[in-house]
Scaffold this active site. Structure first.
Site, short mmCIF file in Angstrom:
data_model
loop_
_atom_site.label_atom_id
_atom_site.label_comp_id
_atom_site.label_asym_id
_atom_site.label_seq_id
_atom_site.Cartn_x
_atom_site.Cartn_y
_atom_site.Cartn_z
N TRP A 28 0.55 -1.01 0.47
CA TRP A 28 -0.07 -0.05 -0.40
C TRP A 28 0.77 1.07 -0.13
CZ3 TRP A 28 -0.45 3.85 3.81
CH2 TRP A 28 -1.52 4.65 3.02
N CYS B 68 -10.51 1.63 -7.68
CA CYS B 68 -9.77 1.78 -6.90
C CYS B 68 -9.49 0.52 -5.82
CB CYS B 68 -10.00 3.37 -6.36
SG CYS B 68 -8.70 3.54 -4.90
N ASP C 230 -2.61 5.05 -3.59
CA ASP C 230 -3.40 6.61 -2.40
C ASP C 230 -2.22 6.70 -1.84
OD1 ASP C 230 -5.64 5.42 -2.12
OD2 ASP C 230 -5.18 3.89 -0.51
N ASP D 238 -14.70 1.63 -5.09
CA ASP D 238 -13.29 1.36 -4.10
C ASP D 238 -12.98 -0.22 -3.69
OD1 ASP D 238 -10.55 1.73 -2.99
OD2 ASP D 238 -10.99 3.78 -1.94
N MET D 239 -12.16 -0.58 -3.07
CA MET D 239 -12.03 -2.04 -2.30
C MET D 239 -10.88 -1.99 -1.68
SD MET D 239 -11.12 -5.50 -2.32
CE MET D 239 -11.69 -7.02 -3.22
#
Length: 803
Positions: free
Chosen positions: A214, A541, A563, A493-494
């Site tokens: 991430w 996303c 992000d 998103d997810m």
């Protein structure tokens, strides 16, 4: 030998043969070759080696000559004493008959055996693509694509394996997939079915893959594979920021502009597997497809199973040329529908401006400010539904919070439209919070193991898309949301990966089907919503780039790359994506400083210059910016609109390589007509005393065209010189004092823009030497400033043709 199969793209040939034993032998994939009766522009041809002596003589150079099997190697069958499958380059491979390398397929039969022996049965060039029922496909017209269909038959069981080769000649891309059909009377268990296999007759190849986590996606890593097995894979349940399903294979000395290389994509949004194995007989094998770990599939009589499509692209002109082929292929044959060729709007996203703390008034205030600077699309992010004041509740309850939105989505969207802007919305339909009406009513809809504690991610659980009633609920809930107002854009998103993967709707012996059934369910949902709302711009996303793959791009024309909005981190991330994805699918935003992920302060110009090499958006509170920065953003938006066609459709060049010891990125995008180009230099921790020289390198310009190369002048804040101001000041000025601030306010300094006119040949072969950079010995308007995390854009425009 029986048949020879020749696939031709504009700059490559792919050749394999059906041997006398019935095996498919891979012969060549690389630079174009020719055969009698096969025109270079013929995408697919089947030649009979038993009847055409001339073709047989030409083909002889491609076949490895064998008289005896190698020591300790297994002989396939007594009538073929020279045939050792472990020492062959094969199109597909299976365990049990001597080939112990990575297999293409593994199948367990009713008697417990796992030996498969699929042999050639037939082949034909298809008049059009065979459609897959469960998987997305690269799309093309009859003029774009030609398909070869090869059928193999299992020797002892009633199974048929169909290999599909779709040739997209103009994009130098071949797409492969496989379909296994059970024509018998008993079920079999599929334990592996890959999408493509490519055997090389050499070792020591370089395997390049892209890993991360991430907020630090797509970091390129290279490995020379001269022995053993190297694997790129994920078990995250999504295509994953840990290991993207795009890999490259190249000669060790291949560079950006020279050398042979191959790119491989998988049109799949779940667990994937790419492996390069070096065998004992000077051969290497690549396989790509669904990750076999944690996968199994019961194939009953009369059923078929489809593997995802895998793409293969070859280039003899380095990674840069490879990227051009791949970018064109994705733009033309992966992205589709209403937004395929449309320019994407510049947007403002409310997330970093408001997070969960907003109401209609705050959103409208932000939207009005965005309209003033020329932004075209307003996006309301998380927090608009249920009781969503933080990330612990309400996912699954897709009704507007009337305290925040008294008039619902429709009224807000109408007011945004009245400002002259489009309206967009954030959703996360695949998720549910335990603290939600949806979960309280349907706890069995969540992915979880009954009776066991669940491992949470972002305080949420995943809905079980293997279930038809869950898919129907999501489709209808989202239809209601998207119909509630004039919704032009959706950020889908997810925000977590999978844990405790289990479906109460599947029997215990079929839990190995869960991950793949989930992906199939997602594609069904997206297919239905795209059909209902063909003009909505969907942006994928998944905690940023956790599901960035060509499979999801078949439904969503763009993806939020990360992000992490820190400009310098983003430069590295976007460089990584550029190897396998065009800028036209990469969402990139300008955010506030200090950056919310790194706390780094980066100049506003640099934040824009990085985001401008993607799909531009802003994610900061415009209402709190000083007028000076508002004016700067206004100029940025106007500039981007003037150049976004080049960014969206042009050829992308990496002119500095990540990992070459530099801390900067140099990018260039040239339009297809070679009339306009944009060049960016993004600097890291750069200044070194005495380093005042810089030359720009160019590629891709028309050599017989004269161009003007220019940069914009920019104001310089005198405070960057600190105490040096006293070298010229008539009085002593204390750093950061009131006097210092007053001087900075009224004494204007400028770094002049540069402008040059010369021909493309000179720029391509000689480059461009810029003005001297500041080196501690003086400054005037002709001196460039290069500080930490600064950047500059150069604009190249055709002046005239030279004849």
């Amino acid at each position: 030998m029986k048949k020879l199969f020749v696939l031709n793209t504009r700059n490559s040939s792919y050749i394999f043969a059906a041997s006398a034993s019935g095996h498919l032998l891979h012969l060549h994939y690389g630079r174009p070759v020719s055969f009698p009766g096969v025109l270079p522009d013929c995408p697919a041809a089947i030649l009979d080696l038993t009847q055409d002596d001339e073709v047989c003589r030409e083909a002889a150079v491609l076949f490895e000559k064998k008289e005896f099997a190698p020591g300790n190697g297994l002989v396939y069958a007594g009538e073929y004493p020279q045939l050792c499958l472990e020492d062959e380059c094969l199109e597909v491979s299976f365990y049990g008959k001597g080939d112990i390398r990575e297999p293409f397929a593994e199948i367990a039969y009713g008697n417990g055996s796992r030996t498969s022996d699929f042999l050639f049965e037939s082949a034909e060039v298809m008049p059009e693509q065979e459609k897959l029922a469960t998987m997305p496909q690269a799309a093309g017209s009859k003029d774009d694509v030609t398909q070869l269909r090869v059928v193999l038959r299992e020797r002892y069981h009633s199974l048929k394996l169909v290999l599909l080769y779709s040739v997209f000649a103009e994009c130098d891309t071949i797409v492969r997939s496989a379909v296994l059909i059970n024509e018998g009377e008993e079920a079999v268990q599929i334990e592996r079915l890959m999408s493509l296999q490519l055997d090389f007759d050499r070792t020591g190849l370089r395997f390049s893959h892209f890993t991360g986590a991430w907020a630090r996606e797509m970091s390129r890593h290279d490995h020379i594979c001269d022995s053993g097995l190297f694997v790129n894979r994920t078990m995250a349940g999504v295509s994953s920021n840990r290991a993207n399903p795009f890999v490259m294979i190249s000669d060790p000395d291949t560079t950006e502009s020279s050398g042979e290389c191959y790119g491989f994509h998988l049109l799949y949004s779940g667990n994937h597997y790419e492996a390069l194995e070096t065998g004992p007989y000077e051969k290497s094998r690549l396989v790509s497809g669904i990750n076999p770990h944690g996968f199994s599939w019961e194939l009953k009589p009369g059923e078929r199973f489809e593997s995802p499509e895998g793409t293969m692209t070859f280039c003899a002109e380095g990674f840069g040329g490879l990227s051009h082929h791949i970018h064109d292929f994705i733009r033309k044959h992966i992205v589709r529908g209403y937004w395929q060729e449309k320019e994407r709007p510049v947007l403002i996203n409310s997330w970093e401006a408001n997070y969960f703390k907003f109401d209609e008034g705050k959103l409208l205030k932000l939207a009005k400010r965005a309209k003033e600077v020329g932004i075209e699309l307003f996006v309301m992010d998380d927090g608009w539904f249920g009781k969503r004041t933080d990330d612990t509740s309400s996912l699954g309850d897709w009704e507007p919070d009337t305290k925040k939105l008294p008039g619902g989505i429709g009224r807000l969207a109408g007011k945004i439209n009245a400002l002259g802007m489009e309206f967009g919305i954030w959703v996360e339909p695949e998720m549910v919070n335990v603290d939600s009406d949806c979960y309280r009513k349907h706890p069995d809809w969540a992915v979880q193991i009954p009776g066991q504690e669940h491992s949470e991610g972002r305080n949420q659980r995943i809905l079980d898309l293997t279930r038809a009633e869950v898919r129907e609920y999501i489709i209808e809930a989202m239809t209601k949301v998207f119909s509630a107002g004039n919704v032009a854009y959706v950020k889908w998103d997810m925000n977590r990966i999978f844990s405790d993967a289990y479906s109460v709707a599947l029997p215990p012996e079929r839990q190995g089907e869960f991950y793949h059934r989930y992906v199939c369910g997602l594609y069904e949902i997206m297919g239905a919503l795209v059909e209902r709302f063909p003009k909505i711009l969907f942006e994928g996303c998944a905690s940023g780039g956790n599901r960035f793959d060509p499979g999801i791009l078949c439904y969503m024309p763009q993806i939020w790359a990360s992000d992490n909005t820190d400009a310098y981190c983003r430069a590295k991330i976007q460089q990584g994506y550029s190897f396998g994805y065009p800028p036209s699918v990469v969402g990139a935003h300008v955010s506030g400083c200090p950056n919310h992920q790194t706390l780094r302060n980066t100049p506003l110009a640099t934040r824009f210059n990085v985001a401008a090499f993607g799909l531009l958006g802003y994610e900061l509170n415009l209402c709190e910016l000083p007028d000076k920065e508002i004016e700067e953003i206004k100029g940025q938006v106007l500039l981007y609109k003037q150049w976004r066609e080049v960014v969206g459709t042009g050829d992308f060049y990496r002119l500095s390589e990540d990992g070459d010891g530099k801390v900067e990125y140099c990018w260039m995008i040239t339009d297809k007509a070679k009339k306009r180009a944009i060049y960016g230099v993004i600097t890291g921790v750069n200044p070194e005393a005495g380093r005042i020289y810089r030359k720009l390198r160019f590629r891709g310009l028309a050599e017989d065209t004269r161009y003007q190369v220019s940069s914009l002048s920019k104001p310089i804040d005198i405070k960057i010189f600190g105490g040096l101001v006293n070298m010229i000041a008539p009085i002593h000025i204390k750093k950061d004092s009131l006097v210092h601030n007053l001087v900075a306010r009224y004494v204007k300094m400028t770094e002049a823009g540069e402008s040059y006119i010369t021909c493309g040949r000179n720029l391509n072969h000689c480059g461009l030497k810029l003005n001297q950079a500041y080196g501690g010995t003086g400054f005037n308007e002709q001196t460039r400033i290069e500080r930490d995390f600064t950047s500059k854009l150069y604009f190249i425009e055709e002046c005239e043709r030279i004849f």
